[in-house]
Scaffold this active site. Structure first.
Site, mmCIF file in Angstrom:
data_model
loop_
_atom_site.group_PDB
_atom_site.id
_atom_site.type_symbol
_atom_site.label_atom_id
_atom_site.label_comp_id
_atom_site.label_asym_id
_atom_site.label_seq_id
_atom_site.Cartn_x
_atom_site.Cartn_y
_atom_site.Cartn_z
ATOM 1 C CG ASN A 158 -0.423 -0.063 2.495
ATOM 2 O OD1 ASN A 158 0.760 -0.352 2.642
ATOM 3 N ND2 ASN A 158 -1.219 0.205 3.515
ATOM 4 C CD GLU A 253 1.838 -0.754 10.635
ATOM 5 O OE1 GLU A 253 0.814 -1.468 10.712
ATOM 6 O OE2 GLU A 253 2.102 -0.035 9.678
ATOM 7 C CB CYS A 287 -1.934 -0.547 8.658
ATOM 8 S SG CYS A 287 -0.788 0.809 8.654
ATOM 9 N NE ARG A 440 2.903 5.358 7.708
ATOM 10 C CZ ARG A 440 3.623 5.617 6.615
ATOM 11 N NH1 ARG A 440 4.923 5.771 6.701
ATOM 12 N NH2 ARG A 440 3.058 5.681 5.430
#
Ligand code: G3H
Length: 478
Positions: A158, A253, A287, A440
């Site tokens: 991604n 992660e 995510c 993030r």
């Protein structure tokens, strides 16, 4: 043949001796768009050997020179944003504008990393012995940070460029070398990015990039004795990597089920805007996407209504046209999402839109009245499907969030800052955003997952620290 992108070893672009290639399927056309080399284990050995040798000299290269090269790479990366973004559009169906943003963000990350590195690695510590009982002031202790050696970087599809860069830049500034294994979807964008580092003039071998099937070289790479640190972002493969890896630092992660708790006193429009952006940008393939909405019963209907109004305005189609919702990365990913939708249908969730799919393209879908017995309540779709669970108490929301095996991020919408902080403290996630969707960035913020969401903290400063170890010299006075 010229159609297959070469891999990068010892400062050169080579063909694999395997004579095999891996196709990259364009998620939109579902046809092979590019091909990359299927590297062999012997080629992996060569890349790691070469990285090992190059690292020895690089560690002795002055910090300011390392930073200078990184700044150069950042500039070249930004100059080449258009062709790299083009690959992202074709390989992972990222909307064209977002693809450009990914490359620019990556250039900025490299520059910031260079600046941060010269500061934090330019400092050490000085300790004296007489603060510990029984000691006189006869020992002076000097500490500094030294590199680990070869860092293996495995980014996900991604963000094939940005999540590669967020591993490469801290590793390099800290004096490590890099072996990059890009994801299959996104490999060509990553190879172009590596070429920017090549053009910047980094020493031969310092950066190596192998492509190929995870099933053939994945374990070989992650269990390789020449690797001194693994920085991985992706799915639960990370859990098996951590079981098999040696005694080396791991930065991982591994996804999340980020909850969005909405209280009665929330600014509803703000919550709605963030739920739609957080849940559906890049078709939910982040995510940090909002993956479950936990809303207080009293305001649930008005929230759902407002979210639906915005969902209706999302454009659906090709990444070249900058549509909000684009095809998900692979057919198997689309099938997985469909499985979650079917399960929710059987268990009688309320479908706010009709489920619609053409190839890998799935129309945005909000599922209301989701209950804990549905898979979508717990599993991450990594697609444009968002479940809403109506809650009676805040505790119920916190309980749902904490019952997840994931613990990446979460968010809470309320105008009561005291409540927000109490909820943040109670949520077992690496980060909680108050009045905004999970994210993030900015990329120097710490970023970490609890539980199955990962180990080690990311963010520029933390990554530099994780990719170093402390070296101590003690001067013993007479
Ligand atoms: O997919 C995982 C990424 O780390 C999320 O990054 O919050 O910038 O989309 P983002």
């Amino acid at each position: 043949d010229g159609d297959v992108y070469k891999y990068y070893v010892d400062g050169q672009w080579n063909k694999s001796s395997s004579g095999k290639s891996v196709p990259i399927i364009n998620p939109t056309t579902r046809k092979t768009h590019y091909k990359v080399q299927a590297c062999t284990q012997e080629e992996v050995n060569n890349v790691i050997d070469s990285a090992k040798k190059a690292q020895k000299l690089w560690a002795k290269t002055p910090l300011w020179k390392r930073a200078e090269l990184l700044h150069k790479a950042a500039a070249i990366l930004k100059e080449n944003k258009a062709p790299i973004a083009e690959c992202l559009v074709k390989e992972i169906a990222k909307p064209a504008k977002d693809a450009v943003t990914e490359v620019v963000r990556s250039g900025d990350l490299v520059s910031y990393c260079a600046e941060e590195g010269v500061r934090i690695l330019g400092e050490g510590k000085f300790l004296v012995s007489d603060s510990f009982p029984g000691n006189d002031r006869t020992k002076y202790c000097l500490t500094s940070k030294i590199p680990l050696g070869v860092v293996l970087a495995i980014p996900p599809f991604n963000y094939p460029v940005n999540l590669a860069i967020s591993k490469i830049a801290p590793a390099l500034i800290a004096g490590n070398s890099i072996v990059l294994k890009p994801p299959t979807q996104g490999a060509v964008a990553a190879l172009h990015m590596v070429h920017c580092f090549h053009l910047a003039g980094f020493p031969k071998g310092l950066i190596g990039c192998v492509t190929g099937k995870g099933s053939e070289i994945g374990d070989f790479l992650t269990m390789h004795p020449g690797v001194n640190c693994i920085s991985f972002t992706g799915g639960d493969t990370g859990i098996s990597i951590s079981r098999k890896a040696g005694m080396i630092p791991l930065q991982m992660e591994l996804g999340g089920k980020d909850a969005c708790i909405v209280l009665e006193d929330a600014d509803l429009d703000l919550a709605v805007a963030n739920i739609v952006k957080g849940g559906f940008s890049y078709s939910g393939q982040r995510c940090t996407a909002v993956k479950v909405v936990l809303v207080m019963e009293q305001i649930a209907s008005s929230l759902v209504k407002k979210v639906n109004e915005k969902v209706a305005k999302l454009t659906v189609g090709a990444p070249e046209d900058n549509c909000d919702i684009t095809p998900v990365v692979t057919e198997s990913s689309a099938n997985f999402i469909e499985g979650l939708v079917k399960d929710a249908k059987e268990k009688k969730a309320t479908f706010c839109q009709e489920y619609k799919r053409e190839g890998n393209l799935i129309w945005p879908l909000l599922l209301d009245n989701v209950r804990p017995d549905m898979r979508i309540a717990w599993e991450e779709p990594f697609g444009p499907v968002l479940p809403v669970i109506r809650i009676k108490t805040v505790e119920e929301g916190i309980h749902h969030c904490n019952a997840s095996n994931f613990g990446l991020q979460g968010c809470v919408f309320t105008s009561d800052i005291n409540k927000a902080i109490m909820i943040s403290d109670a949520m077992e996630t690496g980060t909680v955003q108050i009045n905004s969707a999970p994210a993030r960035g900015p990329d120097h913020f710490p970023f970490q997952g609890l539980k199955d969401s990962g180990i080690g903290s990311q963010g520029i400063t933390n990554s530099i620290n994780i990719m170093t170890k402390v070296k101590t010299t003690v001067i013993n006075l007479p």
